[in-house]
Design a protein around this motif. Structure first.
Motif, short mmCIF file in Angstrom:
data_model
loop_
_atom_site.label_atom_id
_atom_site.label_comp_id
_atom_site.label_asym_id
_atom_site.label_seq_id
_atom_site.Cartn_x
_atom_site.Cartn_y
_atom_site.Cartn_z
N TYR A 47 36.23 79.91 31.44
CA TYR A 47 35.62 80.07 32.75
C TYR A 47 36.60 79.61 33.83
N ALA A 48 36.40 80.16 35.04
CA ALA A 48 37.29 79.85 36.15
C ALA A 48 37.10 78.41 36.59
N SER A 49 38.20 77.80 37.00
CA SER A 49 38.17 76.43 37.51
C SER A 49 39.20 76.30 38.61
N ALA A 50 39.27 75.11 39.20
CA ALA A 50 40.22 74.89 40.29
C ALA A 50 41.65 75.09 39.82
N THR A 102 46.85 77.11 33.52
CA THR A 102 47.43 77.95 34.56
C THR A 102 48.12 79.09 33.86
N GLN A 103 47.61 80.29 34.04
CA GLN A 103 47.97 81.44 33.21
C GLN A 103 48.81 82.42 33.99
N GLY A 104 49.95 82.83 33.38
CA GLY A 104 50.77 83.86 33.98
C GLY A 104 50.23 85.25 33.65
N ALA A 105 50.77 86.25 34.30
CA ALA A 105 50.32 87.62 34.08
C ALA A 105 50.89 88.16 32.77
#
Length: 418
Positions: free
Chosen positions: A277-280, A334-337
């Motif tokens: 899930y999305a987070s800061a 923190t995920q890269g493309a």
């Protein structure tokens, strides 16, 4: 001169043939490629006039296969057997493997009590060279009537408590003299241990040699004996039996017992308990960690690995996990493309053996954070919307107040006319 030289050469040749024939008999050294072990004897001890069965193990400790290997027990004045029962030939014994065979013999009815040598010999291929080994066999009853005691196995433990394939470890056997000063005279309550040995008929490898001359155990005292074992990588899950043999001061007080050890290949598993899930930080992933192994493991740590990603924390340390223990680890990512696969590696120790288990999960595409301009536009739109709502309610209230004042003014005028 030629005749003299011919006879000299012939003499040397005959001497060489004689020397070879002398050395083609028997030898009392161990073969460099084959290790012979007497792993069991039934009954133990054997009495004069009884039939006895010997379980012989042959292990190829060389680097290549051994072909046409013959192993036999040698009859003598004490031990005898039929020709069918004394010998066994194996077509091939591969490197690192063991073979077993049971040999049946008879003990002479007039055999004296005490230790006697059993000779086992073997040869390889078409060689006429026999390699001999001798094993001590106990016949009869008490050897040392002044020191009997009552030996019992008080405790058996191992480290690790449940093995995994490929593990090495130690099995501790605690022997206790269960006698007391009141059970017998003072000269018969001490227990003397001549030797102790642990051996295997299964795939388990006992790397410790027999322990000799362990001394005397006083009444109520105990002694712990360590035996090192090794579990081959191809060992299947299950319970395996090792045989413990303890020789005391008298044959009546010797010990022959099965020692159980467990092998379980299951280890630490990671489970994706819920969708990311999305987070800061960008994205948050929760991972459940479960110990499926039947024993306690220690030093458990979970490490996330993926290209183009950063993790917080970079490692989640748990420590000790008992069987069926359950923990949940949370990682901010923190995920890269372009990459969505993450390997969660569990590293831990079973005893002193390091292990790794890992699972790969797809955490979905990267969540792209809004730009600064877009963020400003969003904030401005929110402010304008709030301003419009406030203005709407302000104007509505003001309009209601004006109408109320108008009505009050009209009422006063009506009252004056009256």
């Amino acid at each position: 001169m030629v005749k003299k030289t011919f006879y000299s050469a012939l003499s040397v040749f005959l001497i060489l043939i004689l020397a070879v024939s002398l050395f083609s008999g028997t030898a009392s050294a161990s073969s460099p490629g084959l290790k012979i072990t007497l792993v069991d004897q039934t009954p133990y001890p054997v009495q004069a006039g009884q039939q006895v069965r010997f379980w012989i193990q042959a292990e190829n400790i060389g680097s290549g296969p051994m072909n046409n290997v013959t192993i036999e027990v040698v009859p003598d004045g004490i031990f005898s057997a039929s020709a069918h029962d004394i010998s066994r030939t194996y077509s091939t014994i591969h490197s690192g493997t063991k073979v077993y065979h049971e040999y049946i013999m008879f003990v002479a009815s007039d055999a004296p009590d005490g230790p006697r040598d059993l000779t086992v010999r073997h040869k390889v291929g078409n060689s006429t060279l026999w390699i001999e080994q001798k094993f001590t066999i106990g016949i009869g009853g008490i050897i040392d009537p002044s020191s009997r005691g009552t030996l019992i196995i008080e405790k058996v433990s191992s480290s690790p408590e449940v093995f995994m394939p490929g593990d090495t470890g130690i099995i501790w056997v605690t022997l206790k003299n269960n006698a007391t000063a009141m059970t017998a005279g003072s000269n018969t309550t001490n227990a003397r241990i001549q030797s102790a040995d642990l051996y295997s008929k299964d795939n388990i490898i006992v790397t410790s040699e027999a322990v000799n001359a362990l001394g005397i155990i006083a009444p109520g005292d105990n002694i712990s004996i360590p035996f090192r074992v090794s579990i081959p990588e191809d060992t299947a899950d299950g319970t395996y039996l090792l045989m413990l043999g303890v020789n005391g001061s008298s044959f009546e007080y010797n010990i022959k017992r099965n020692i159980e050890i467990k092998v379980d290949a299951a280890g630490i598993r990671t489970i994706q308990s819920k969708a990311p899930y999305a987070s800061a930080a960008g994205k948050t992933v929760e991972i459940d960690i479960v110990n499926y192994h039947q024993g306690t493991v220690r030093g458990v740590s979970i490490i996330p690995i993926a290209e183009g990603m950063t993790f917080y924390p970079t490692e989640y340390f748990i420590g000790e996990m008992k069987p069926d223990d359950f923990f949940t680890a949370k990682f901010n990512i923190t995920q890269g493309a372009g990459n969505s696969s993450v390997e969660f590696k569990a590293v831990y120790f079973n005893g002193d053996n390091a292990h790794e288990d890992s699972m790969i999960f797809d955490i979905g595409p990267a969540i792209t954070p809004p730009s600064k301009v877009m963020t400003f536009v969003i904030y401005l739109a929110i402010i304008l919307l709030l301003a419009a709502v406030v203005g709407h309610f302000y104007l509505k209230k003001k309009k209601n107040m004006s109408l109320l004042e108008y009505l009050k003014k009209g009422r006063k005028q009506t009252e004056k006319k009256e």
